[in-house]
Structures are given as C-alpha cells and as structure tokens.
Design a protein around this motif. Sequence first.
Motif, PDB file in Angstrom:
ATOM      1  N   SER A 102       0.814  -1.225   0.000  1.00  0.00           N
ATOM      2  CA  SER A 102       0.000   0.000   0.000  1.00  0.00           C
ATOM      3  C   SER A 102       0.841   1.265   0.000  1.00  0.00           C
ATOM      4  O   SER A 102       0.306   2.359  -0.219  1.00  0.00           O
ATOM      5  CB  SER A 102      -0.926   0.016   1.220  1.00  0.00           C
ATOM      6  OG  SER A 102      -0.177  -0.115   2.419  1.00  0.00           O
ATOM      7  N   ARG A 103       2.162   1.141   0.247  1.00  0.00           N
ATOM      8  CA  ARG A 103       3.003   2.340   0.217  1.00  0.00           C
ATOM      9  C   ARG A 103       3.631   2.563  -1.159  1.00  0.00           C
ATOM     10  O   ARG A 103       4.351   3.540  -1.346  1.00  0.00           O
ATOM     11  CB  ARG A 103       4.102   2.233   1.271  1.00  0.00           C
ATOM     12  CG  ARG A 103       3.557   2.045   2.678  1.00  0.00           C
ATOM     13  CD  ARG A 103       4.671   2.119   3.696  1.00  0.00           C
ATOM     14  NE  ARG A 103       4.256   1.493   4.962  1.00  0.00           N
ATOM     15  CZ  ARG A 103       5.013   1.426   6.038  1.00  0.00           C
ATOM     16  NH1 ARG A 103       6.229   1.937   6.006  1.00  0.00           N
ATOM     17  NH2 ARG A 103       4.584   0.837   7.127  1.00  0.00           N
ATOM     18  N   SER A 108      -1.002   2.440  -4.034  1.00  0.00           N
ATOM     19  CA  SER A 108      -1.794   3.313  -3.159  1.00  0.00           C
ATOM     20  C   SER A 108      -2.867   4.035  -3.952  1.00  0.00           C
ATOM     21  O   SER A 108      -4.002   4.202  -3.484  1.00  0.00           O
ATOM     22  CB  SER A 108      -0.873   4.324  -2.472  1.00  0.00           C
ATOM     23  OG  SER A 108      -0.295   5.212  -3.412  1.00  0.00           O
ATOM     24  N   ASN A 155       2.422   7.973   0.541  1.00  0.00           N
ATOM     25  CA  ASN A 155       1.475   7.200  -0.266  1.00  0.00           C
ATOM     26  C   ASN A 155       0.515   6.391   0.592  1.00  0.00           C
ATOM     27  O   ASN A 155      -0.685   6.344   0.325  1.00  0.00           O
ATOM     28  CB  ASN A 155       2.244   6.268  -1.211  1.00  0.00           C
ATOM     29  CG  ASN A 155       3.092   7.023  -2.213  1.00  0.00           C
ATOM     30  OD1 ASN A 155       2.592   7.745  -3.059  1.00  0.00           O
ATOM     31  ND2 ASN A 155       4.405   6.877  -2.100  1.00  0.00           N
ATOM     32  N   GLY A 156       1.039   5.759   1.633  1.00  0.00           N
ATOM     33  CA  GLY A 156       0.183   4.952   2.488  1.00  0.00           C
ATOM     34  C   GLY A 156      -0.896   5.753   3.180  1.00  0.00           C
ATOM     35  O   GLY A 156      -1.997   5.246   3.439  1.00  0.00           O
ATOM     36  N   VAL A 159      -4.188   5.800   1.320  1.00  0.00           N
ATOM     37  CA  VAL A 159      -4.989   4.582   1.464  1.00  0.00           C
ATOM     38  C   VAL A 159      -5.724   4.583   2.799  1.00  0.00           C
ATOM     39  O   VAL A 159      -6.914   4.259   2.870  1.00  0.00           O
ATOM     40  CB  VAL A 159      -4.082   3.342   1.349  1.00  0.00           C
ATOM     41  CG1 VAL A 159      -4.910   2.069   1.510  1.00  0.00           C
ATOM     42  CG2 VAL A 159      -3.357   3.333   0.008  1.00  0.00           C
TER      43      VAL A 159
END
Length: 559
Positions: A102-103, A108, A155-156, A159
């Motif tokens: 997810s990163r 993401s 980026n995470g 999410v």
Amino acid sequence: MPNMVVHAETPPEPDMSRQWRQSGPRLDPDTAEYFRRALETLEEGLSEEELALFTPNVLSEVSRSLPAGALHPGGSRLLLQLLPRAPPDTLTPLLLHLGGVSRHPRASRLLEAALRRLLRALGEGHALGAELQGALGQLGALLGQDLGGLARDPNGSFVLRALLGLLSGGTDPVPPPKGAEPKPKKEELNAKEAWSLPEGAELPPSFRPLLEELAQGLEQQIPALLSPACASLCLQGALRALHRSQSPSCSRFCRALIGCLSQDSPAHDQSPLLTSLQDPDRSRLLEAAMTVLDPPGLRELFQGHLRGHLRGVASHRVANHGLQRLLDHAPEDVVSEVLSELGPALEEPLARGHPGVILALLGAAQRHPRLQGEALRCLFQALRCWAPPHHPHCVTALAQLRPLEGGDSDKGAEPEGHWAALAKDRSGSRVLDTAWARTPLPQRAQIASELGLGASPSLWGKSGAFWENLGEIWVKFEPFWAIFNGIFKGAFKGSWACRPWPQRAQIASELAPHLPQLLRDPLGRGVARTWSLELFQRNRPKWEGLQKGAGPKGRGLQL
C-alpha cells in the motif's frame, strides 16, 4: 489472455514495500502486451453496453497477475480507468493483494480508487457481499499492523484516509499521491471529489467496529503523528470519520488531540495551545478539532486558552484561521464574548490582511440574531464609516474591506476612483456584479450619480460586464427604505432631487458617440441593447418619451 508469469507469488510483507518500489515483480512480455492492447481499446472509446462487458472481463484477467499487474505502468493505467465503473465484487482480489504494497505509489492510488468506488457503489444501492466485506476486514487488519508507519508514509496515508472515509460513509477531496503516474484524467479527478452517502443509505454493520479499531490505534499514537503533514492529515481524517459516523469515540479522540497540543511548549510566556495555534502544521489539527468539538468543548477551549488573547490571535497570519473555525461553530455565549473583546479592535486584522476574521464574525452573528446589531456596528466602526457623514461611502469600504482613507476627514471619505479601479479589474468586476444584484435600488442610484457612470469608455471590456446592468437602478425606483436595521436611515435624503430620466438621458448621451465601438464588442452590444442607444440616436424624443413612462410598475424601455 496469455498465461501471466509473475516473479512473486504472494503479496510482500509491509516492511518489504520499499524494495518493491525499487524492483517490483516484472510481467512477461505477453502480459504487458495484453495490458497495452486493452488500454488502447478502452481509450478508443466503447459504448456503455460494451463497457459493461469489457470492464469485468478485463478485471478478472488482470486479477491473475496481482500484485505485479497493478504495479506495472500499463496495468496501473488500465485499472485506474476501469475502477470508477467496476462492479463491486470484482474488487475483492485488488483489496487482498495490494494491502501489503500500500506504500507503493501506483498501488496506493489503485487502492484509494477502489475504496472510493465501493463508497459510491453503496450510494447507488449496491450491497457488498460477505466475501468483499471480508476482504475489507483483512485490508484493515493488515494496515492496522503498522498504522503509524502507514500514516507517516506519503502514499500509504492516502490509502488509510480513503479507508476511513469508506467506513464512515464519506470522503474528502484529495490530490493524487506523490510519484503516482501518469497524470490523472478528468474522470479520475471527478472520482476524487468530496462525496458522501445519500440520506437514508446504510453502511454494513461490519464497518463500525473496524472504524473504531483504526481510530483507537491512531489515538494511541497521536504524539508521534503530529508531523509530517501526511500523518497530520490521517488524524484529521479520523476525526471527520468519527464525527460523520456519529461515533461516541469522536469526543474522546478530539479531546485527546487537543490535550496533546496543549502540552508544554518552549514559549512559556503563553498557553501551549496558543503556540500550537500559531504553528502552520499543528494549527490545522486544531482547526479540524474545532469543527467537530461539541459546544461545551468549544466553550472550555475558549475560556481556558483564547480568552484575553483574541487581538493577537486575529492578527497572526496563521492563528487567525483557527479563530475563524471557532467562530464557525461556537455557541452564542462564546461568540458574544469574542465580539465584546475583538469588536472594538476589528481594524487590526483588517490592516493585517485577514478579512476572513471579519467574515467569520459576521457569519456567527447571522446564526445568532441577537448579536447582529452589535456586529454591524463594530464592522462599520472598523471601516471608519459609522459616523453619519460617511454613510454614503460605506459601500466603497465594504467592497475593499478596508477603512476609508484618512479616517474621519472629509477628504478621506471620498470614494472617487475606487469603483472604477474595481470595475476594470477582472476579479473586482465579479465582486461588483454580485454586489450590484444585491444592492437596494436607492444605493445603486447613489453610486451611479456620484460617479457619473457611462462617461468613461475605459470601464468597458471583458471585465466590464457589470455596467450592462446599470440601467436597472433607474427603472424600478422605489421610496427609500432602511437597510441594516436602520443604520442608513436618512443618509441619502436629498439624493433624489432630480428625476431619474434626465440622468438616464445624460448617461445615454455619453455612451451614444461610442456606439460603433460598442457594437463591435460582444459585451458592448449588450450595453447598447440595454440602453437602446440606436433608438436614442435615431429618435431621441421617442426615447425620452419612453423613458418618462418608465416607473415602479412599468419598465418602459428594456433598461
């Protein structure tokens, strides 16, 4: 569809995401070529019926290559275009396989788009199946293993905020994560706009426990998440999500955040919370807390930290925004205290270029009618046009949101030049156009008679559409009536000694010589039509006769 060959069979653990960013799994050439052809087909254009078949089929094929297919540039672009119209059940593999990466910038972005699609699907009446709800639970559990690290990752954090929004039934507008490629298309940007479930729509029962679990995890790490900005945004997202879902945990989370921001700071000569309010990063957290805090909490915050310091807060370039949020939600007794303390000094934030404080105070007074008279008095005193001799010029001060030049002197009260400058400015002309439509007719005429409107061709042009409506002030003349609770009563006595139609004739005579120039310009043609300038030149007696017939109950010409 070719057999897809992936060099990684299972999703990586969260701590491997950095390695995936550098050298993620690679697709075989045949699979990459499939992505390219599918993307070309989609971009060439498909009918709605074709899209309804194309989308689930491609998503089903792509799911066999996850997570590698999602991290591939072509696969990522293809999925981003398909997700806004994807059937909800086809998103299960995406949620299961991308949680561990997810990163990654592309992962993401895809997860965020998938979560927003699920929210819109709920709003459209789709039910989320047990398998899909289970995938969401697994995603939440995986993200919860390292909430702090996820929130601090640029980026995470996208999410995490998208998941909080889905679990609470609403999302806030967000830009794409840094490093995501390529530039999003218009439909993707529309999918990122703020959106909430329609009234009456219900969330699955499994959403509330997961939301509470994630929020509790963030609450336990508040001191470590005050920075960087992406982590701060996660705290703000959790606050909004708890508030939106009407969770009883919202008050506890909010007070825990304020308590953390109220701890000792290097500036011992003032409240630690005031120091946080002046900090560009921490002040955003306080503003978010103020928007969801209940009235007793707002009252406690004001009485414990802000009372007695409002002049400095209102004049501070950062802290004044926090004061605005307080005024947006404060109960009447708090607004009354702010008005008593800050009202006599409103000229200070105006001088500093913070008109938002004034607007927030007036908005608060609008919610509490008992305070309106005092708020208006303080405003006009700050603009130095409270004294009766300056009433006719208050609109100039209001339009510029600054005191009249020269204070109480007669020379300083003259508005000559200000309206013309605003009319010729692109933004200023929009302000005038809006203000003109809401200005009582006697005031419109006062402005026109003072400025001799129509004499200056320099007011024409692409930002001069405001003047097309000038004729409205003459054709609906009504007896003067007081506005702003009688503030201006009697201020314009004697302004109507002459009849309106001679003034209209004077303006038309000044515009008529420029008729050819007006007719060559789209806006100019509107001016010529509004003032019937062709009839004025061709048959002035008839034009004047029609003007004399215009009054409160008849429009005469089309002015």
